[in-house]
Design a protein around this motif. Structure first.
Motif, PDB file in Angstrom:
ATOM      1  N   HIS A  93       0.830  -1.206   0.000  1.00 55.07           N
ATOM      2  CA  HIS A  93       0.000   0.000   0.000  1.00 55.07           C
ATOM      3  C   HIS A  93       0.866   1.259   0.000  1.00 55.07           C
ATOM      4  CE1 HIS A  93      -3.985  -1.817   1.537  1.00 55.07           C
ATOM      5  NE2 HIS A  93      -4.168  -1.334   0.328  1.00 55.07           N
ATOM      6  N   SER A  94       1.881   1.228   0.838  1.00 51.96           N
ATOM      7  CA  SER A  94       2.751   2.404   0.974  1.00 51.96           C
ATOM      8  C   SER A  94       3.482   2.718  -0.323  1.00 51.96           C
ATOM      9  CB  SER A  94       3.757   2.183   2.107  1.00 51.96           C
ATOM     10  OG  SER A  94       4.504   0.988   1.892  1.00 51.96           O
ATOM     11  N   ASP A  95       3.861   1.670  -1.075  1.00 52.10           N
ATOM     12  CA  ASP A  95       4.531   1.880  -2.358  1.00 52.10           C
ATOM     13  C   ASP A  95       3.595   2.569  -3.348  1.00 52.10           C
ATOM     14  OD1 ASP A  95       6.820   0.513  -1.435  1.00 52.10           O
ATOM     15  OD2 ASP A  95       5.911  -1.418  -1.954  1.00 52.10           O
ATOM     16  N   ILE A 137     -11.571   6.547  -8.193  1.00 57.15           N
ATOM     17  CA  ILE A 137     -10.206   6.902  -8.556  1.00 57.15           C
ATOM     18  C   ILE A 137     -10.233   7.752  -9.822  1.00 57.15           C
ATOM     19  CG2 ILE A 137      -9.911   4.733  -9.836  1.00 57.15           C
ATOM     20  CD1 ILE A 137      -6.926   4.855  -9.044  1.00 57.15           C
ATOM     21  N   ARG A 138      -9.444   8.817  -9.833  1.00 57.04           N
ATOM     22  CA  ARG A 138      -9.351   9.681 -11.003  1.00 57.04           C
ATOM     23  C   ARG A 138      -8.600   8.953 -12.115  1.00 57.04           C
ATOM     24  NH1 ARG A 138      -6.433  14.963  -9.749  1.00 57.04           N
ATOM     25  NH2 ARG A 138      -4.915  13.454  -8.905  1.00 57.04           N
ATOM     26  N   SER A 188       0.432  10.408  -2.357  1.00 58.29           N
ATOM     27  CA  SER A 188      -0.759  10.589  -1.523  1.00 58.29           C
ATOM     28  C   SER A 188      -0.587   9.851  -0.206  1.00 58.29           C
ATOM     29  CB  SER A 188      -1.996  10.046  -2.243  1.00 58.29           C
ATOM     30  OG  SER A 188      -1.926   8.630  -2.338  1.00 58.29           O
ATOM     31  N   ALA A 189      -1.551  10.052   0.678  1.00 63.24           N
ATOM     32  CA  ALA A 189      -1.556   9.327   1.947  1.00 63.24           C
ATOM     33  C   ALA A 189      -1.901   7.864   1.686  1.00 63.24           C
ATOM     34  CB  ALA A 189      -2.579   9.945   2.903  1.00 63.24           C
ATOM     35  N   GLU A 190      -1.349   6.977   2.516  1.00 66.90           N
ATOM     36  CA  GLU A 190      -1.631   5.549   2.359  1.00 66.90           C
ATOM     37  C   GLU A 190      -3.121   5.265   2.527  1.00 66.90           C
ATOM     38  OE1 GLU A 190      -0.064   1.304   4.229  1.00 66.90           O
ATOM     39  OE2 GLU A 190       1.117   3.140   4.504  1.00 66.90           O
ATOM     40  N   SER A 191      -3.792   6.084   3.316  1.00 67.97           N
ATOM     41  CA  SER A 191      -5.223   5.886   3.541  1.00 67.97           C
ATOM     42  C   SER A 191      -6.020   6.012   2.245  1.00 67.97           C
ATOM     43  CB  SER A 191      -5.745   6.888   4.572  1.00 67.97           C
ATOM     44  OG  SER A 191      -5.523   8.218   4.140  1.00 67.97           O
ATOM     45  N   LYS A 192      -5.496   6.800   1.301  1.00 65.24           N
ATOM     46  CA  LYS A 192      -6.187   6.949   0.015  1.00 65.24           C
ATOM     47  C   LYS A 192      -6.207   5.616  -0.723  1.00 65.24           C
ATOM     48  CE  LYS A 192      -6.071   9.464  -4.383  1.00 65.24           C
ATOM     49  NZ  LYS A 192      -5.496  10.606  -5.119  1.00 65.24           N
ATOM     50  N   MET A 193      -5.085   4.921  -0.739  1.00 67.69           N
ATOM     51  CA  MET A 193      -5.026   3.609  -1.392  1.00 67.69           C
ATOM     52  C   MET A 193      -5.937   2.613  -0.696  1.00 67.69           C
ATOM     53  SD  MET A 193      -3.389   3.561  -4.128  1.00 67.69           S
ATOM     54  CE  MET A 193      -3.661   1.799  -4.244  1.00 67.69           C
ATOM     55  N   THR A 194      -5.983   2.700   0.631  1.00 65.31           N
ATOM     56  CA  THR A 194      -6.858   1.799   1.383  1.00 65.31           C
ATOM     57  C   THR A 194      -8.310   2.017   0.990  1.00 65.31           C
ATOM     58  OG1 THR A 194      -5.321   1.801   3.250  1.00 65.31           O
ATOM     59  CG2 THR A 194      -7.579   1.076   3.685  1.00 65.31           C
ATOM     60  N   ARG A 195      -8.716   3.282   0.859  1.00 68.80           N
ATOM     61  CA  ARG A 195     -10.101   3.583   0.476  1.00 68.80           C
ATOM     62  C   ARG A 195     -10.398   3.089  -0.930  1.00 68.80           C
ATOM     63  NH1 ARG A 195      -8.808   8.562   2.752  1.00 68.80           N
ATOM     64  NH2 ARG A 195      -8.758   9.545   0.675  1.00 68.80           N
TER      65      ARG A 195
END
Length: 289
Positions: free
Chosen positions: A30-32, A54-55, A39-46
């Motif tokens: 996720h962090s990668d 996702i844009r 962006s924040a890792e939380s964005k990938m989680t969402r």
């Protein structure tokens, strides 16, 4: 496995699952992925939990990072992302169909292949309007005619998936008993069986009948549908009916279990030619009734 309460986000969940699978296959965390998008890792989680869309620019950046180079596959994934936000023809029936039914129609429209098993009734995509109306009156005896007419109209609009520019590839297995159930009476059933014969001639429709004497009938507690999508890396989806409602199975172990059952039913059912012969025989038995 998911209940129909989450039905309206099925398209989003498909996209989210696909993006997660691509990330994992690329060996990224996720962090990668978050660093790739700055962006924040939380964005990938969402995004991967289907909590957020996702844009297009972000999607293309992720596909680059995940090593998705094939132009066709990229175009299909981008189309899936667009479809997740897009309204379909079924929205004209908003207020007339349940959200879970609308969600099913959306996923059905997205599918490129469908494997449908029906133990008791004729499959929805192959029903005639009079059969659909008769079935609606059986299920809801107090339903007014406007509601019955709407249900039939929706079913007929769903059939467009069989004749669109890139038609759905439909493989149906129907238990023989469904041919004998006098839904709406003999005249309605004769019309329905004739329509089945016509539909079975479509190049994208494969119809098999499971004989009454086959022991495989005992393996069918309820109908189910397996749907496959583009891109080919997208996971299959299984729709099933339970006593307390409907359910979607999305985990590979679950979908493979249903796929294995379908293969067994395919082996036990009559081939398409013999299936059509059986339908004609039942139709002849109903002649004059």
């Amino acid at each position: 496995m998911s209940s129909t309460s989450a039905g309206p986000s099925i398209r989003q969940r498909r996209l989210a699952r696909l993006l997660k699978d691509l990330r994992v296959a690329a060996g990224l965390k996720h962090s990668d992925a978050a660093r790739v998008l700055d962006s924040a890792e939380s964005k990938m989680t969402r995004i991967e939990n289907a909590k957020s869309g996702i844009r297009l620019v972000d999607l293309r950046t992720l596909l680059d990072a995940y090593g998705v180079k094939d132009p066709t596959e990229r175009a299909q994934i981008e189309q899936l992302a667009k479809d997740a936000r897009k309204k379909g023809w079924w929205t004209q029936y908003a207020g007339s169909v349940t959200p879970s039914y609308a969600a099913y129609i959306a996923v059905e429209w997205d599918a490129v292949e469908m494997y449908d098993v029906e133990p008791i009734v004729i499959p929805g995509l192959l029903q005639t309007p009079t059969y659909t109306k008769a079935l609606a009156r059986i299920h809801s005896p107090g339903a007014d005619e406007d509601r019955v007419d709407t249900e039939a109209a929706v079913r007929q609009d769903r059939r467009k998936v069989l004749t669109r520019a890139e038609p759905l590839q439909l493989w149906v297995i129907v238990c023989e008993a469904a041919l004998y159930h006098r839904v709406g009476g003999a005249a309605v059933m004769r019309e329905q069986l004739k329509s089945l014969l016509t539909d079975s001639d479509l190049p994208n429709v494969e119809l098999q009948i499971l004989p009454q004497e086959s022991p495989m009938n005992a393996a069918l507690a309820s109908p189910f549908v397996i749907m496959s999508f583009s891109p080919s890396s997208a996971e299959d989806l299984v729709y099933g009916e339970l006593n307390n409602g409907t359910v979607y199975y999305e985990e590979p172990g679950d979908t493979e279990r249903f796929a294995a059952l379908f293969r067994r039913l395919n082996m036990a059912a009559l081939d398409p030619s013999k299936s059509r012969a059986l339908i004609r025989r039942v139709l002849n038995e109903m002649a004059g009734q």
